[in-house]
Design a protein around this motif. Structure first.
Motif, short mmCIF file in Angstrom:
data_model
loop_
_atom_site.label_atom_id
_atom_site.label_comp_id
_atom_site.label_asym_id
_atom_site.label_seq_id
_atom_site.Cartn_x
_atom_site.Cartn_y
_atom_site.Cartn_z
N HIS A 92 32.24 -11.73 -7.43
CA HIS A 92 31.11 -10.98 -6.89
C HIS A 92 29.86 -11.40 -7.63
O HIS A 92 29.80 -11.33 -8.86
N LEU A 93 28.88 -11.88 -6.90
CA LEU A 93 27.59 -12.23 -7.49
C LEU A 93 26.54 -11.28 -6.92
O LEU A 93 26.13 -11.40 -5.76
N PRO A 94 26.12 -10.28 -7.71
CA PRO A 94 25.10 -9.34 -7.23
C PRO A 94 23.75 -10.02 -7.10
O PRO A 94 23.57 -11.18 -7.50
N ALA A 95 22.78 -9.27 -6.58
CA ALA A 95 21.48 -9.86 -6.24
C ALA A 95 20.84 -10.58 -7.42
O ALA A 95 20.28 -11.67 -7.26
N GLY A 96 20.91 -10.01 -8.62
CA GLY A 96 20.26 -10.61 -9.77
C GLY A 96 20.88 -11.90 -10.23
O GLY A 96 20.31 -12.60 -11.07
N ALA A 97 22.06 -12.25 -9.69
CA ALA A 97 22.71 -13.51 -10.04
C ALA A 97 22.51 -14.57 -8.96
O ALA A 97 22.92 -15.71 -9.14
N VAL A 98 21.88 -14.18 -7.85
CA VAL A 98 21.66 -15.10 -6.73
C VAL A 98 20.17 -15.39 -6.65
O VAL A 98 19.36 -14.48 -6.55
N PRO A 99 19.76 -16.66 -6.69
CA PRO A 99 18.33 -16.96 -6.64
C PRO A 99 17.72 -16.59 -5.29
O PRO A 99 18.43 -16.43 -4.29
N GLY A 100 16.41 -16.48 -5.26
CA GLY A 100 15.73 -16.12 -4.03
C GLY A 100 15.94 -17.12 -2.92
O GLY A 100 15.92 -16.78 -1.74
N GLU A 101 16.14 -18.39 -3.27
CA GLU A 101 16.46 -19.43 -2.29
C GLU A 101 17.82 -20.01 -2.63
O GLU A 101 17.93 -21.02 -3.32
#
Length: 575
Positions: A259-268
């Protein structure tokens, strides 16, 4: 799979409702699920439309109209569930048919989309019993749509046989936009949920088959705002590349979901590429839920270390839940000052030499150093807050917030201690120290929540050479720990052994810690003989190397961790 045509389609079969065959109108026989509440009636504008079937030996389009336009929330997908059948049974091999025909879904005002026949674009051509295809919609309402069986431009002759073979709609629903795929069930119960802009393949690797999946939506269809990624299957080790950010999944004896929450996924995050040694069963990219602060965000320790601070819900600190051990909360603070306001008084109450059991005032603590990272079990937290309430002791606003968070997580209960532990580290620490502290504090967290681990650590401590025990107790006393607390001493012994790789344990104990003790003239007596040539203490090196090896072997068998590593997701580089 990408749409073959991006322009919008309008078609006479729907617009000319009063002419010829379009005069037919019956409610669709398959279920229709609206985004919220009951949908208006979906009319099938022919007998086959109402039944939801297209005979593959030739058929007119299936045309549909809602009784009144269906309003949609932003960023929705239309998910069509369908399958192929021959009489009452499954269709079997459809390869010859899909080479000749395509089935196209057209929604008024949207681009047309070709529906997949199977999972071949993911590297698996087996025909599932049912397919759920979720196409992203750009419009805010839907009134009419159609499905058409079309002959491909490069099609060969019609396949022999197949009389009675039909494409059959099972259901229609609208759901929040997502990208990826989900495999479910086996054999006759097999199902594939999938979206456009997904492709993949399986190739031979050194250790067996390697699956690679690519998600790369066209710009207008991308999910706006923060997104999160989930992944499951038997594919460990896995590498996840999100644009210029990359993670490696180290796995364990029982690989769990990623699980990669939002803060671990870059904006692009595009192109998003996942590569795994085995089958990936689920890969979902979705809009990140807006969890209310301070509800804990589930995350792996490796993710917490690099979580985008601009996405913290409170600029002072963020609250995480260790994903694989949900009774453990992890606080990441903006700096040491915030961390002190949350945990410094607790540190003195629980662990500090000569002070444990006392509640210090802010003035008494002002010139004293707490810790740069923290760990506390439910029992000690309950004792601290109970003592403060009993004595009507004034707590800081952050301490009161902490108490409420611990109650919400079940670590504290109205009756006293619940289950679990709390850990903390700070962004003021260097990247190296943050990694070290996460390992050290993480193993403390496991010690608090797992009785078998505590018992194993106790046996290793009691079996340790008395001289090595005497040395380590002296070092903990030097550090300011309350060494008359046996549980604290055993816990610190374990964490100091496991905080670095086994290969560095001998250097750490036999050189670094022993060297610090050697600097104190009245503590030197606890040291064994020093090797004059190297200036180290080899007896301590050997003793603690053995302990580090034993403890590392235990946590590896139990959880897939090793000395120096407690995270399953390892950031390899980031933008």
């Amino acid at each position: 799979m990408k749409p073959g045509i991006i322009s919008a389609f309008f078609f006479c079969g729907i617009l000319a409702l009063g002419a010829g065959a379009c005069a037919y109108k019956e409610p669709a026989a398959f279920p229709v699920y609206a985004p919220s509440g009951p949908p208006s009636t979906l009319w099938g504008l022919s007998k086959n439309s109402a039944a939801g079937i297209i005979p593959l030996d030739g058929s007119k389009p299936l045309n549909y109209r809602f009784q009144k336009p269906l309003s949609l929330p932003p960023d929705m997908s239309l998910e069509l569930e369908y399958g192929f059948r021959l009489g009452d049974g499954p269709a079997g091999n459809l390869s010859a048919w899909k080479d000749r025909y395509r089935i196209v879904l057209r929604v008024e005002g949207e681009a047309p989309w070709e529906l997949p026949w199977d999972g071949s674009f993911l590297g698996a051509g087996k025909v599932p019993e049912k397919i759920r295809y979720g196409i992203p919609l750009l419009g805010s309402e839907i009134e009419q749509f159609s499905l058409t069986l079309e002959t491909r431009e490069d099609a060969g002759p019609s396949p022999a046989g197949g009389k009675g073979l039909v494409f059959a709609i099972r259901s229609l629903r609208f759901l929040p936009r997502w990208f990826g795929f989900v495999r479910e069930g086996e054999g006759a119960a097999a199902a594939l949920g999938v979206t456009p802009f997904v492709s993949g393949g399986i190739v031979a690797g050194q250790g067996g088959p390697v699956q690679t999946v690519l998600i790369d939506p066209l710009l207008p269809y991308r999910i706006p705002g923060p997104v999160e990624l989930s992944l499951s299957g038997e594919a460990a080790p896995v590498e996840v590349a999100l644009g210029r950010v990359r993670y490696e999944y180290a796995g364990g004896p029982e690989p769990g979901p990623i699980h990669l929450p939002a803060g671990a996924v870059p904006g692009e995050p595009y192109p998003l590429v996942v590569t795994g040694d085995g089958q990936i069963d689920t890969l979902r990219l979705v809009k990140a839920p807006a969890l209310p602060f301070p509800e804990a965000i589930p995350a792996d320790p490796g993710v917490i270390l690099v979580y985008d601070r601009t996405l913290w819900r409170d600029p002072r600190y963020e609250v995480f839940q260790w994903e694989h051990f949900p009774s453990v909360l992890i606080f990441d603070t903006a700096d040491y000052a915030v961390q002190d306001r949350l945990f410094k008084r607790i540190a003195f109450f629980v662990e500090k030499k000569g002070i444990a059991g006392r509640l210090l005032t802010d003035r008494e603590m002002a010139d004293l150093h707490g810790w740069n990272a923290h760990d506390y079990r439910a029992e000690d937290l309950a004792a601290f807050f109970s003592a403060a309430r009993t004595k009507n002791f004034p707590l800081s606003p952050e301490e009161e917030e902490l108490e409420n968070i611990l109650h919400g997580a079940g670590i504290l209960t109205p009756a006293g201690p619940g289950a679990g532990a709390v850990l903390s580290l700070s962004r003021e620490s260097s990247d190296y120290l943050r990694g070290l502290f996460m390992v050290h504090e993480g193993f403390h967290g496991l010690f608090f929540i797992d009785a078998d681990f505590r018992e194993f650590c106790r046996r290793r401590w009691e079996g340790l050479d008395p001289g090595a025990r005497r040395f380590l107790r002296s070092y903990f006393d030097y550090q300011g720990y309350e060494v008359n607390n046996p549980l604290l001493v055993i816990n610190e012994f374990m964490a100091h052994c496991l905080q670095q790789p086994v290969s560095r344990a001998g250097w750490y104990f036999g050189e670094v810690l022993a060297g610090r003790i050697n600097e104190s003239s009245w503590r030197r007596e606890v040291l064994p003989p020093m090797d004059e040539a190297s200036g180290t203490w080899p007896d301590l090196s050997r003793a603690f190397m053995r302990e580090a090896e034993a403890l590392s072997s235990y946590v590896n068998r139990r959880w897939g961790f090793t000395a120096g590593r407690i995270r399953r997701l390892i950031p390899l580089f980031q933008d």
